[in-house]
Design a protein around this motif. Sequence first.
Motif, short mmCIF file in Angstrom:
data_model
loop_
_atom_site.label_atom_id
_atom_site.label_comp_id
_atom_site.label_asym_id
_atom_site.label_seq_id
_atom_site.Cartn_x
_atom_site.Cartn_y
_atom_site.Cartn_z
N GLY A 183 0.75 -1.38 0.03
CA GLY A 183 -0.09 0.21 -0.04
C GLY A 183 0.56 1.34 -0.73
N GLN A 184 2.22 0.91 0.23
CA GLN A 184 3.62 2.57 0.45
C GLN A 184 2.74 3.26 1.06
N PRO A 185 2.48 2.96 2.56
CA PRO A 185 2.30 3.71 3.01
C PRO A 185 3.17 4.97 3.63
N ASP A 186 2.72 6.75 3.52
CA ASP A 186 3.72 7.45 5.01
C ASP A 186 2.89 7.65 5.61
N GLU A 187 3.91 9.07 6.07
CA GLU A 187 4.04 9.18 7.60
C GLU A 187 2.07 10.17 7.58
#
Length: 181
Positions: A113-117
């Motif tokens: 899902g390529q999560p970020d902050e």
Amino acid sequence: MASKVESLLLAFQSVLREPWANTLSGHERVWFLVYDPAEQRKIDLNFGDFEVSAKQAGKKWLVVSLKPCFPQWMAAHKYRESYFAKPSALMTQLEVGFRQYAIDFLRTAIEAGQPDEQTLVVVRDAGALFGFVRLADVLEAVASSCRGRLLVFFPGEYSQNQYRLLDARDGWNYLARPITG
């Protein structure tokens, strides 16, 4: 008077309005949305309201269901037929093989899902691991790799800094944030 689910949604919205510090440890970025297991259907029915709230707060929403984890592991296991014939033989494989599979399952889904902050990684169907592996062990292994927040929909209870999945056993440490209604 608000229902239990509405109260939980309001508590969730309140937590979402708080600023997200990037200096927290992995364990401190874990949130447990704690509800009575008897409320599971109502939670499922209102799941979209939690997503809408997160998106309105400017957060990304990434859902990972643990429901297919055990069936996929068992279906792929070369000794599955013998385990069906003698389930007690499965016990050692759960701690050794399935525990790592569950960790990899969750970690892979999160990474995909390529999560970020600003991403809220939502773990649903935590009860699907019950009786097979400790949820705490799985979360312990992935918590530090989540850059945003890890929100666990948790059918159980929270009391005195202990979380009990399906009211059966404790497991997660006190640094995780409880959200209760």
